[in-house]
Design an enzyme around this catalytic site. Structure first.
Site, PDB file in Angstrom:
ATOM      1  N   ASP A 104       0.174  -5.554   3.952  1.00 31.63           N
ATOM      2  CA  ASP A 104      -0.279  -6.254   3.931  1.00 31.63           C
ATOM      3  C   ASP A 104       0.494  -6.896   2.665  1.00 31.63           C
ATOM      4  O   ASP A 104       0.849  -6.702   2.374  1.00 31.63           O
ATOM      5  CB  ASP A 104      -2.186  -5.468   2.412  1.00 31.63           C
ATOM      6  CG  ASP A 104      -2.803  -4.958   3.093  1.00 31.63           C
ATOM      7  OD1 ASP A 104      -2.539  -3.917   4.120  1.00 31.63           O
ATOM      8  OD2 ASP A 104      -3.824  -4.010   1.509  1.00 31.63           O
TER       9      ASP A 104
HETATM   10  N1  URA Z   1      -2.579   0.718   1.842  1.00 28.58           N
HETATM   11  C1  URA Z   1      -3.498  -0.538   1.788  1.00 28.58           C
HETATM   12  O1  URA Z   1      -4.476  -1.127   1.078  1.00 28.58           O
HETATM   13  N2  URA Z   1      -2.464  -2.065   2.210  1.00 28.58           N
HETATM   14  C2  URA Z   1      -0.995  -1.738   2.130  1.00 28.58           C
HETATM   15  O2  URA Z   1       0.111  -2.362   2.730  1.00 28.58           O
HETATM   16  C3  URA Z   1      -0.722   0.316   2.574  1.00 28.58           C
HETATM   17  C4  URA Z   1      -1.303   0.192   2.854  1.00 28.58           C
END
Ligand code: URA
Length: 235
Positions: A104
């Site tokens: 993310d």
């Molecule tokens: N889980 C999440 O919530 N975000 C990420 O970037 C990776 C795994």
């Protein structure tokens, strides 16, 4: 074997038309001989431009320390992306340099980038269950029983049709933990904690399979050999 004009264009040097001009003007050699036929085929590693070997002629595999604030999408409308950290020539390659899975925008940590689409498919396939370690800090204390629930393989997240695969939670403190996942549902770590009333404040991935970020600074990458995953038990 690749066509010379296509090779230079696909490695991000120039357009195909410019490549033809460069070849006609004698800037390109194959095994030491000037190659003036832009349609001729050659092994990428035998080719020189102005006497220099080509830039990663066989492909790229990079281990990046992704900083927060950048997305893994190539779509400009999604905001600044991780590819902006790379040299322009790598950004112009075809196939595109792309991430193996995603983190993310607000997540930092180990992200692999490659132009090898076979590797992307292999390492993101649910069959391969590459363990990925995340360190989460939380807004509130973790409820008791969380490790057992995450390990159970029964936790169902909203909008999913299969429960989360068993995941290992190592509690580091009341509001801090390592969570190891072998799959990658959308925002999975944040959603797993949120399903139990815990908001994730920061999320960082220090490990992917047998690879560790070590002390690589945020925003920097190191190159990995293209055969890094050929002998990985999980890949
Ligand atoms: N889980 C999440 O919530 N975000 C990420 O970037 C990776 C795994």
């Amino acid at each position: 074997m690749r066509r010379l004009d296509q090779l230079l264009a696909n490695l991000g040097y120039c357009s195909r038309r410019e490549a033809r001009d460069w070849i006609r003007s004698g800037r390109v050699t194959v095994r030491g001989k000037v190659a003036d036929d832009f349609g001729a085929k050659a092994e990428p590693r035998d080719v020189r431009l102005d006497g220099e070997p080509l830039d990663h002629p066989d492909g790229l595999l990079l281990l990046l320390h992704k900083p927060t604030g950048l997305v893994c999408s190539h779509e400009d409308r999604e905001g600044p992306n991780v590819y902006s950290l790379l040299p322009a020539r790598w950004r112009a390659r075809n196939p595109l340099v792309t991430s193996i899975g995603r983190l993310d925008k607000d997540t930092s940590g180990l992200l692999l980038l490659t132009d090898q689409s076979e590797l992307v498919h292999r390492l993101t396939s649910p069959k391969h269950k590459v363990p990925k370690v995340y360190r989460a800090t939380l807004a509130t204390d973790q409820p008791s029983g969380l490790a057992t629930l995450f390990a159970s393989g029964t936790l169902m997240l909203e909008g999913e049709d299969a429960p989360c695969a068993p995941a290992e939670l190592n509690i580091l403190g009341p509001r801090e933990a390592h969570l190891t996942l072998t799959e990658g549902k959308y925002h999975q770590v944040r959603r797993m904690f949120a399903s139990q009333g815990c908001e994730v404040l920061t999320l960082h991935r220090p490990r992917f399979g047998s690879l560790d970020l070590g002390d690589l600074p945020a925003g920097q990458w190191r190159e990995l050999p293209l055969d890094t995953f050929d002998h990985e038990p999980h890949a």
